[in-house]
Design a protein around this motif. Sequence first.
Motif, mmCIF file in Angstrom:
data_model
loop_
_atom_site.group_PDB
_atom_site.id
_atom_site.type_symbol
_atom_site.label_atom_id
_atom_site.label_comp_id
_atom_site.label_asym_id
_atom_site.label_seq_id
_atom_site.Cartn_x
_atom_site.Cartn_y
_atom_site.Cartn_z
ATOM 1 N N GLY A 115 0.795 -1.210 0.000
ATOM 2 C CA GLY A 115 0.000 0.000 0.000
ATOM 3 C C GLY A 115 0.835 1.270 0.000
ATOM 4 N N PRO A 116 0.168 2.423 0.144
ATOM 5 C CA PRO A 116 0.868 3.706 0.046
ATOM 6 C C PRO A 116 1.754 4.038 1.243
ATOM 7 C CG PRO A 116 -1.443 4.056 0.589
ATOM 8 C CD PRO A 116 -1.291 2.597 0.290
ATOM 9 N N PHE A 117 1.603 3.300 2.358
ATOM 10 C CA PHE A 117 2.362 3.626 3.570
ATOM 11 C C PHE A 117 3.416 2.575 3.910
ATOM 12 C CE2 PHE A 117 -2.065 5.328 4.599
ATOM 13 C CZ PHE A 117 -1.802 6.556 3.993
ATOM 14 N N LEU A 118 3.848 1.853 2.887
ATOM 15 C CA LEU A 118 4.795 0.765 3.100
ATOM 16 C C LEU A 118 6.038 1.236 3.850
ATOM 17 C CD1 LEU A 118 5.767 -2.140 2.637
ATOM 18 C CD2 LEU A 118 6.548 -1.432 0.369
ATOM 19 N N ALA A 153 -4.888 6.580 -2.164
ATOM 20 C CA ALA A 153 -3.996 6.747 -3.324
ATOM 21 C C ALA A 153 -3.087 5.529 -3.450
ATOM 22 C CB ALA A 153 -3.173 8.026 -3.177
ATOM 23 N N HIS A 154 -3.655 4.418 -3.919
ATOM 24 C CA HIS A 154 -2.871 3.186 -4.045
ATOM 25 C C HIS A 154 -1.833 3.338 -5.152
ATOM 26 C CE1 HIS A 154 -1.795 -1.024 -4.588
ATOM 27 N NE2 HIS A 154 -2.357 -1.241 -3.405
ATOM 28 N N PRO A 155 -0.607 2.854 -4.922
ATOM 29 C CA PRO A 155 0.450 3.063 -5.920
ATOM 30 C C PRO A 155 0.293 2.255 -7.200
ATOM 31 C CG PRO A 155 1.249 1.705 -4.094
ATOM 32 C CD PRO A 155 -0.102 2.204 -3.693
ATOM 33 N N VAL A 176 -8.377 1.726 1.456
ATOM 34 C CA VAL A 176 -7.997 1.899 2.859
ATOM 35 C C VAL A 176 -7.577 0.562 3.460
ATOM 36 C CG1 VAL A 176 -8.813 2.566 5.158
ATOM 37 C CG2 VAL A 176 -9.454 3.927 3.164
ATOM 38 N N ASP A 177 -8.310 -0.497 3.137
ATOM 39 C CA ASP A 177 -7.940 -1.833 3.624
ATOM 40 C C ASP A 177 -6.556 -2.233 3.137
ATOM 41 O OD1 ASP A 177 -10.276 -2.165 5.010
ATOM 42 O OD2 ASP A 177 -11.235 -3.451 3.512
ATOM 43 N N SER A 178 -6.237 -1.871 1.899
ATOM 44 C CA SER A 178 -4.907 -2.168 1.382
ATOM 45 C C SER A 178 -3.848 -1.387 2.145
ATOM 46 C CB SER A 178 -4.840 -1.838 -0.116
ATOM 47 O OG SER A 178 -3.566 -2.102 -0.639
#
Length: 392
Positions: free
Chosen positions: A182-185, A202-204, A214-216
């Motif tokens: 996800g975006p916060f990896l 904002a999925h990459p 959001v779940d991702s």
Amino acid sequence: MSPARPQRVCVLGATGSVGVNTLDVIERHPDRFELVAISGHRNIERLAQQTRAFQPRWVVVPDDEARHQLQDLLGPVTTDILVGEAALAEVAASPDVDVVMAAIVGSAGLTSSLAAARAGKRLLLANKESLVVAGDLLMRAVAESGAQLLPIDSEHNAIFQCLPAEHRRQGVASVLLTASGGPFLHTPAAQLARVTPAQAVAHPNWSMGAKISVDSASLMNKGLELIEACWLFGLTPADVEVVVHPESIIHSMVRYLDGSVIAQLGTPDMRTPIAYGLGYPERITSGSAPLAFDPTLKLTFDQPDRQRFPCLRLAEEAIAAGGTLPTVLNAANEVSVAAFLDERLGFTDLARINEQTMDRLGTMAVSSVEQLLEVDHRARQVATTVIKEMSA
């Protein structure tokens, strides 16, 4: 080779990302597929556009207000506009439907998925919550009716493709479920509490709806997929390895006893698994771009951080405990994600709400769909209470 007659397809959740991609694949194969039924929730303008383009026999909307809106947009049409959850189940089980794409988001898709399974349809399951909430009941319905269940989530579709065709567990050591992270990896833990809904969706790699995005971002999506994989393939949590793969090129893998690992690769485009499910056992064109094997292609891997992303741990605990606990987790998560998207709580509160709801309700043996729906309702009430307590 095309079928003798077009397969009659029902797409539940037609206005979402999976539904839109499904219609795109169907439109590419007019000789193979006939769209006979669609449903939508609140995006009535898109539903009207789809109805004009495909002229299905039935369109299902959630309530009378949506029905009036759709009628006003469409004017005189031959399409029957049906209302409510019972209508979703009715069209999914209709003898005039061969294939059901179950793409309704959340536990709202459970009853129609069950109806399709009980009616012996080819069920293309993109609604993972149906298995999370009622995996035992759904898999039993598939077995008893002779329905054909094909997973559409890219990861489970990949696993299905990598497993041996005849004996699904023969020689299998484990499955490797890939996660983009996800975006916060790489976001430091101290900053996660301040991330915004706009950043979370904002999925990459993938274009998805807000809830699944959001779940991702929280890795809950991977936790729900782990639960889904256990039901689909007869696995225990110990049989599933979650691997972070930021490029989303390898969609999942199967590890065999002899040391082999078989992977399914492709560009991150949901039309690939959708086309696989629609055409199975044949391969048909999907419209997705071919994967380019050139110097820009990189494949990297890491292990998930369960400390920064505890939702994955909660899902592992829920499926290990079994019973109604996955239902509780899913309901709590739907409530907490909705509150986060409404900016009523922070990103790191998601796991706290989910865990507290699980702790307060615990688990019971599953007895019926009615019981699971009651547990789902109760878990939503408890999660709502927890949110109020946290904001007091």
